[in-house]
Design a protein around this motif. Structure first.
Motif, PDB file in Angstrom:
ATOM      1  N   TRP A  66      30.491  69.765  44.546  1.00 27.32           N
ATOM      2  CA  TRP A  66      30.692  68.470  45.234  1.00 27.32           C
ATOM      3  C   TRP A  66      30.232  68.458  46.676  1.00 27.32           C
ATOM      4  N   HIS A  67      30.340  69.592  47.362  1.00 34.22           N
ATOM      5  CA  HIS A  67      30.151  69.581  48.815  1.00 34.22           C
ATOM      6  C   HIS A  67      28.923  70.356  49.280  1.00 34.22           C
ATOM      7  N   ASP A 121      45.338  75.872  48.173  1.00 37.23           N
ATOM      8  CA  ASP A 121      44.308  74.921  48.578  1.00 37.23           C
ATOM      9  C   ASP A 121      44.934  73.852  49.478  1.00 37.23           C
ATOM     10  N   PRO A 122      44.521  73.760  50.750  1.00 36.30           N
ATOM     11  CA  PRO A 122      45.161  72.804  51.667  1.00 36.30           C
ATOM     12  C   PRO A 122      44.554  71.403  51.592  1.00 36.30           C
ATOM     13  N   TYR A 123      43.542  71.208  50.740  1.00 40.30           N
ATOM     14  CA  TYR A 123      42.735  69.971  50.762  1.00 40.30           C
ATOM     15  C   TYR A 123      43.569  68.708  50.646  1.00 40.30           C
ATOM     16  N   TYR A 124      44.529  68.689  49.722  1.00 37.53           N
ATOM     17  CA  TYR A 124      45.325  67.473  49.496  1.00 37.53           C
ATOM     18  C   TYR A 124      46.637  67.443  50.287  1.00 37.53           C
ATOM     19  N   CYS A 166      35.612  79.831  47.615  1.00 37.22           N
ATOM     20  CA  CYS A 166      36.728  78.977  47.193  1.00 37.22           C
ATOM     21  C   CYS A 166      36.184  77.919  46.241  1.00 37.22           C
ATOM     22  N   LEU A 167      36.910  76.829  46.065  1.00 39.14           N
ATOM     23  CA  LEU A 167      36.467  75.802  45.105  1.00 39.14           C
ATOM     24  C   LEU A 167      35.419  74.869  45.733  1.00 39.14           C
ATOM     25  N   GLY A 168      35.764  74.268  46.872  1.00 40.16           N
ATOM     26  CA  GLY A 168      34.882  73.259  47.453  1.00 40.16           C
ATOM     27  C   GLY A 168      33.927  73.765  48.518  1.00 40.16           C
ATOM     28  N   ASN A 169      34.219  74.961  49.074  1.00 34.28           N
ATOM     29  CA  ASN A 169      33.475  75.519  50.224  1.00 34.28           C
ATOM     30  C   ASN A 169      33.527  74.591  51.446  1.00 34.28           C
ATOM     31  N   ILE A 170      34.658  73.871  51.575  1.00 36.08           N
ATOM     32  CA  ILE A 170      34.828  73.072  52.802  1.00 36.08           C
ATOM     33  C   ILE A 170      36.153  73.361  53.520  1.00 36.08           C
ATOM     34  N   CYS A 171      37.131  73.952  52.845  1.00 32.16           N
ATOM     35  CA  CYS A 171      38.416  74.219  53.518  1.00 32.16           C
ATOM     36  C   CYS A 171      38.667  75.704  53.760  1.00 32.16           C
ATOM     37  N   ARG A 172      38.922  76.465  52.683  1.00 26.17           N
ATOM     38  CA  ARG A 172      39.365  77.850  52.849  1.00 26.17           C
ATOM     39  C   ARG A 172      38.244  78.847  53.137  1.00 26.17           C
TER      40      ARG A 172
HETATM   41  P1  4NP Z   1      38.483  74.411  49.249  1.00 25.38           P
HETATM   42  O1  4NP Z   1      39.284  73.028  49.071  1.00 25.38           O
HETATM   43  O2  4NP Z   1      38.256  74.966  47.869  1.00 25.38           O
HETATM   44  O3  4NP Z   1      39.397  75.265  50.052  1.00 25.38           O
HETATM   45  O4  4NP Z   1      37.201  74.068  49.965  1.00 25.38           O
HETATM   46  C1  4NP Z   1      38.777  71.975  48.290  1.00 25.38           C
HETATM   47  C2  4NP Z   1      37.996  71.031  48.874  1.00 25.38           C
HETATM   48  C3  4NP Z   1      37.498  69.975  48.125  1.00 25.38           C
HETATM   49  C4  4NP Z   1      37.815  69.887  46.787  1.00 25.38           C
HETATM   50  C5  4NP Z   1      38.591  70.857  46.196  1.00 25.38           C
HETATM   51  C6  4NP Z   1      39.068  71.904  46.951  1.00 25.38           C
HETATM   52  N1  4NP Z   1      37.339  68.790  46.033  1.00 25.38           N
HETATM   53  O5  4NP Z   1      37.757  68.653  44.865  1.00 25.38           O
HETATM   54  O6  4NP Z   1      36.514  68.017  46.527  1.00 25.38           O
END
Ligand code: 4NP
Length: 155
Positions: free
Chosen positions: A42-43, A123-126, A9-15
Motif C-alpha cells: 500500500w505504501h 502496530d500503532p497505526y490505528y 513491518c506490514l506497511g513500512n510507514i510506522c514501525r
Molecule cells: P506498520 O503499520 O506496519 O508499522 O507500517 C501499518 C501501516 C499501514 C497499514 C498497516 C500497518 N495499512 O494497512 O495501511
C-alpha cells in the motif's frame, strides 16, 4: 564490505522506519547499511507516517527522507540480518524463503530484548500517539542490544 540489516513491518510507514532510523543512528555508516521494507504494497514510495516522523524527531532522529518499499525475495540475498516487528510479518517473510539459510536470517526484533519470548511490537497505526512512543522505546532498547552485538561481531 558492508554488513546489511533490514527492518520489516506490514506497511513500512510506522514501525520499520523507526527501527531503521534508530539502528542506523547507533552504527557507523562505513561498515553498516540499514534499510526497511513492508510486506504489504500500500505504501510504496510514501514517506513514513507523520506520527513516526514526529516521534523520531523528538528523539533527535530524522526519518523524513525514507521511502516505503515492499519486501522482495531478493532481500534474502542482499541482507545479512532481517528483523521483523510481529509474528504475522515473520510468517509473511518466512513464506518467501527458499532455503534454511534464508530462514535463519529472520528473527522477531524483540527477541533481542526478551529472548525466545516472541513478543510483538504492536502496530500503532490505528491507535493513539502513545503507541508510537511505546514502539520507539521498545525499538530503541532492542536496537541498543543489536548494535552492541553487531559492532562486537564485525569489528
Ligand atoms: P506498520 O503499520 O506496519 O508499522 O507500517 C501499518 C501501516 C499501514 C497499514 C498497516 C500497518 N495499512 O494497512 O495501511
Amino acid at each position: 564490505m558492508s554488513i546489511k540489516i533490514l527492518m520489516v513491518c506490514l506497511g513500512n510507514i510506522c514501525r520499520s522506519p523507526l527501527a531503521e532510523g534508530i539502528l542506523a543512528s547507533k552504527l557507523s555508516k562505513k561498515k553498516f547499511t540499514v534499510d526497511s521494507a513492508g510486506t504489504g504494497s500500500w505504501h510504496i514510495g510514501h514517506k513514513p507516517d507523520e506520527r513516526s516522523i514526529a516521534t523520531a524527531k523528538r528523539n533527535g532522529i530524522n526519518i523524513s527522507n525514507q521511502k516505503g518499499r515492499q519486501f522482495s525475495t531478493t532481500d534474502f540475498d542482499t541482507f545479512d540480518y532481517i528483523y521483523v516487528m510481529d509474528k504475522s510479518n515473520y510468517e509473511n517473510v518466512i513464506e518467501l524463503a527458499k532455503t534454511k539459510e534464508q530462514e535463519k536470517k529472520v528473527d522477531l526484533i524483540l527477541n533481542e530484548l526478551f529472548p525466545n519470548e516472541n513478543v510483538d511490537v504492536p502496530d500503532p497505526y490505528y491507535g493513539s500517539v502513545d503507541g508510537f512512543d511505546h514502539a520507539y522505546k521498545m525499538l530503541d532498547e532492542a536496537c541498543e542490544i543489536i548494535a552492541k552485538k553487531l559492532i562486537e561481531k564485525h569489528r
